[in-house]
Design an enzyme around this catalytic site. Structure first.
Site, PDB file in Angstrom:
ATOM      1  N   HIS A   9      13.899   0.154   7.956  1.00  0.00           N
ATOM      2  CA  HIS A   9      14.229   0.736   9.268  1.00  0.00           C
ATOM      3  C   HIS A   9      13.629   2.142   9.263  1.00  0.00           C
ATOM      4  O   HIS A   9      14.237   3.086   8.762  1.00  0.00           O
ATOM      5  CB  HIS A   9      15.748   0.819   9.454  1.00  0.00           C
ATOM      6  N   GLU A  17      23.219  -3.246   0.672  1.00  0.00           N
ATOM      7  CA  GLU A  17      23.520  -1.804   0.763  1.00  0.00           C
ATOM      8  C   GLU A  17      24.543  -1.326  -0.276  1.00  0.00           C
ATOM      9  O   GLU A  17      25.542  -0.696   0.055  1.00  0.00           O
ATOM     10  CB  GLU A  17      23.947  -1.462   2.200  1.00  0.00           C
ATOM     11  N   ASN A  45      19.530  -6.174  -1.136  1.00  0.00           N
ATOM     12  CA  ASN A  45      18.841  -5.709   0.069  1.00  0.00           C
ATOM     13  C   ASN A  45      19.386  -4.341   0.471  1.00  0.00           C
ATOM     14  O   ASN A  45      20.590  -4.109   0.408  1.00  0.00           O
ATOM     15  CB  ASN A  45      19.146  -6.744   1.174  1.00  0.00           C
ATOM     16  N   GLU A  52      13.880  -6.057   7.417  1.00  0.00           N
ATOM     17  CA  GLU A  52      14.486  -5.673   8.707  1.00  0.00           C
ATOM     18  C   GLU A  52      13.630  -4.626   9.414  1.00  0.00           C
ATOM     19  O   GLU A  52      14.139  -3.635   9.949  1.00  0.00           O
ATOM     20  CB  GLU A  52      15.900  -5.110   8.481  1.00  0.00           C
ATOM     21  N   ASP A  82      11.802  -2.130  11.581  1.00  0.00           N
ATOM     22  CA  ASP A  82      11.602  -1.559  12.915  1.00  0.00           C
ATOM     23  C   ASP A  82      11.197  -0.107  12.735  1.00  0.00           C
ATOM     24  O   ASP A  82      11.452   0.491  11.685  1.00  0.00           O
ATOM     25  CB  ASP A  82      12.792  -1.755  13.862  1.00  0.00           C
TER      26      ASP A  82
HETATM   27  O1  G3I Z   1      31.102  -8.989  18.586  1.00  0.00           O
HETATM   28  C1  G3I Z   1      31.418  -7.832  19.368  1.00  0.00           C
HETATM   29  C2  G3I Z   1      31.706  -8.221  20.799  1.00  0.00           C
HETATM   30  O2  G3I Z   1      32.844  -9.035  20.832  1.00  0.00           O
HETATM   31  C3  G3I Z   1      31.896  -6.934  21.635  1.00  0.00           C
HETATM   32  O3  G3I Z   1      32.047  -7.269  22.977  1.00  0.00           O
HETATM   33  C4  G3I Z   1      30.679  -6.020  21.470  1.00  0.00           C
HETATM   34  C5  G3I Z   1      30.859  -4.703  22.202  1.00  0.00           C
HETATM   35  O4  G3I Z   1      30.148  -3.662  21.590  1.00  0.00           O
HETATM   36  O5  G3I Z   1      30.498  -5.737  20.113  1.00  0.00           O
HETATM   37  C6  G3I Z   1      30.241  -6.898  19.326  1.00  0.00           C
HETATM   38  O6  G3I Z   1      30.028  -6.518  18.006  1.00  0.00           O
HETATM   39  C7  G3I Z   1      28.796  -5.889  17.732  1.00  0.00           C
HETATM   40  C8  G3I Z   1      28.032  -6.735  16.723  1.00  0.00           C
HETATM   41  O7  G3I Z   1      26.848  -6.078  16.345  1.00  0.00           O
HETATM   42  C9  G3I Z   1      27.663  -8.108  17.279  1.00  0.00           C
HETATM   43  O8  G3I Z   1      26.832  -7.985  18.402  1.00  0.00           O
HETATM   44  C10 G3I Z   1      29.075  -4.519  17.143  1.00  0.00           C
HETATM   45  O9  G3I Z   1      29.672  -3.678  18.130  1.00  0.00           O
HETATM   46  C11 G3I Z   1      27.804  -3.890  16.645  1.00  0.00           C
HETATM   47  O10 G3I Z   1      28.125  -2.702  15.940  1.00  0.00           O
HETATM   48  C12 G3I Z   1      27.089  -4.843  15.703  1.00  0.00           C
HETATM   49  O11 G3I Z   1      25.849  -4.221  15.325  1.00  0.00           O
HETATM   50  C13 G3I Z   1      25.160  -4.853  14.284  1.00  0.00           C
HETATM   51  C14 G3I Z   1      25.069  -3.919  13.078  1.00  0.00           C
HETATM   52  O12 G3I Z   1      24.309  -4.540  12.065  1.00  0.00           O
HETATM   53  C15 G3I Z   1      26.406  -3.540  12.498  1.00  0.00           C
HETATM   54  O13 G3I Z   1      26.221  -2.637  11.453  1.00  0.00           O
HETATM   55  C16 G3I Z   1      23.783  -5.168  14.773  1.00  0.00           C
HETATM   56  O14 G3I Z   1      23.851  -6.120  15.827  1.00  0.00           O
HETATM   57  C17 G3I Z   1      22.932  -5.716  13.625  1.00  0.00           C
HETATM   58  O15 G3I Z   1      21.609  -5.846  14.058  1.00  0.00           O
HETATM   59  C18 G3I Z   1      22.992  -4.729  12.469  1.00  0.00           C
HETATM   60  O16 G3I Z   1      22.230  -5.218  11.413  1.00  0.00           O
HETATM   61  C19 G3I Z   1      22.194  -4.407  10.225  1.00  0.00           C
HETATM   62  C20 G3I Z   1      21.987  -5.343   9.063  1.00  0.00           C
HETATM   63  O17 G3I Z   1      22.983  -6.324   9.046  1.00  0.00           O
HETATM   64  C21 G3I Z   1      21.963  -4.574   7.740  1.00  0.00           C
HETATM   65  N1  G3I Z   1      21.010  -3.513   7.774  1.00  0.00           N
HETATM   66  C22 G3I Z   1      21.125  -2.602   8.894  1.00  0.00           C
HETATM   67  C23 G3I Z   1      21.082  -3.368  10.204  1.00  0.00           C
HETATM   68  C24 G3I Z   1      21.119  -2.428  11.376  1.00  0.00           C
HETATM   69  O18 G3I Z   1      22.350  -1.766  11.446  1.00  0.00           O
END
Ligand code: G3I
Length: 346
Positions: A237, A160, A201, A266, A268
């Site tokens: 996405h 990004e 990416n 990725e 969806d």
């Molecule tokens: O690890 C914490 C945990 O300790 C806490 O209890 C919980 C409560 O919300 O949050 C956890 O962190 C989360 C993390 O994922 C791990 O699960 C974050 O809040 C959450 O924002 C984070 O989201 C991820 C996101 O990237 C962040 O931008 C998604 O799972 C993940 O699928 C997503 O993936 C991204 C790619 O890397 C890049 N392209 C876009 C894609 C979708 O956003």
């Protein structure tokens, strides 16, 4: 007589193959072909993202382990997870996913080395001198790439890097090091693993437009300078309400012509809830179209869905009132999208 029977069997088998009814080994033993089996016939992979917390869900793991031949860790290889304190590396989350994938003979895409999001506080909460940040970035990239050498087939080296209008995103890396951080990151990754495929990416680069043009121009420049770049990852996405990226196939093809691999990394396809029969049918058509586009371009190496079940999709938490983006529903029932992907792969 026996010879005739053998010949007849041969002709029948050939006819089955010609009509697309030929069956892989798994099916011959009564198991239907998986998405992975079908993709493999085209020399492509069909993968899914996954995340560590989900791995306690046994029925989930069963489908993850059987239906796909490629896995991307959704979070476990990101900077916040792998270097939570400066110089202190923790590869346990990524390793768990790599080990699971290896047990199922699935290949792994590494995601991601350099990204402005999900950075640990120690990177974001202070000002850096260029020399310091360069050293930190190089060490992060090379330690992680070395750790996963031979275990991942590709890396999203920089994720990004551009804004929607094709200008560089002003991240801590860009602001401190200038645009050359991308070429440096690729070179450092190559030094650490001479064989792994190195990708840039991004999202919203499926169609030809300002943002994908920025990648096209940068890729051309990097190639001309001999910077090691192997591919462009198009996250894909998509959202029904924003329309289908009709120039996807042309876009994939122009990157191919530069001598680059492409991958849909990725995928969806979200919708405004509630999901109706009509929206699910449209979504299915889009999944088929995306699959067709990749199959039509030789160097599009594979398709990864950003997890496979609506139960673990990132969408509802990020886009209020939207969801139902994946090919299986929250109860792990295949949706029309699943059958559409199968249809496109057959
Ligand atoms: O690890 C914490 C945990 O300790 C806490 O209890 C919980 C409560 O919300 O949050 C956890 O962190 C989360 C993390 O994922 C791990 O699960 C974050 O809040 C959450 O924002 C984070 O989201 C991820 C996101 O990237 C962040 O931008 C998604 O799972 C993940 O699928 C997503 O993936 C991204 C790619 O890397 C890049 N392209 C876009 C894609 C979708 O956003």
């Amino acid at each position: 007589m026996r010879k005739n029977r053998l010949r007849l069997a041969g002709v029948l088998a050939a006819a089955l193959v010609v009509t697309g009814l030929g069956v892989p080994a798994a099916q011959a033993h009564g198991k239907p072909a998986t998405l992975a089996d079908l993709a493999q016939r085209h020399g492509r992979y069909l993968g899914s993202a996954t995340d560590n917390p989900e791995l306690v869900d046994e029925p989930y793991k069963q489908i993850l382990g059987s239906e796909f031949n490629q896995i991307t860790p959704g979070n476990g290889m990101k900077w916040y997870a792998t270097e939570p304190e400066q110089g202190v590396f923790d590869f346990s989350a990524g390793d768990e996913i790599v080990n699971l994938a290896r047990a199922h003979h699935q290949k792994v895409r590494g995601h991601t080395l350099v990204w402005h999001s999900q950075l640990p506080d120690w990177v974001t909460s202070r000002a850096w001198k260029a020399g310091e940040l360069r050293a930190v970035l190089k060490k992060h990239i090379q330690t992680e790439v070395r750790h996963y050498r031979g275990k991942v087939f590709a890396w999203d080296v920089v994720n990004e890097a551009f804004n929607e209008d094709g200008t560089y995103r002003e991240t801590v890396f860009y602001n401190t090091l200038g645009p050359g951080y991308i070429a440096d990151a690729l070179r450092w990754a190559r030094q650490a693993d001479p064989k792994v495929k190195l990708y840039l990416n991004d999202y919203n680069i499926e169609a030809v437009g300002a943002k994908s043009d920025a990648y096209y121009n940068l890729a051309k420049e990097l190639k001309a300078q001999g910077v090691p770049l192997d591919g462009i990852g198009l996250q894909a996405h998509l959202a029904l309400q924003y329309g289908y990226p009709t120039t996807l196939e042309d876009n994939l093809r122009r990157f191919s012509k530069l001598g680059l691999d492409t991958a849909l990394t990725e995928v969806d396809i979200r919708m405004i809830l509630p999901a109706t029969e009509e929206k699910l049918a449209q979504q299915a058509q889009w999944y088929a179209d995306v699959t067709d586009a990749c199959l039509a371009v030789r160097r599009c190496v594979g398709i990864t869905v950003w997890d496979w079940t609506d139960k673990y999709s990132w969408i509802p938490a990020f886009f209020e009132g939207e969801g139902a983006a994946l090919p299986w529903d929250e109860q792990f029932q295949p949706k029309p999208a699943y059958f559409a992907i199968r249809g496109a792969l057959k």
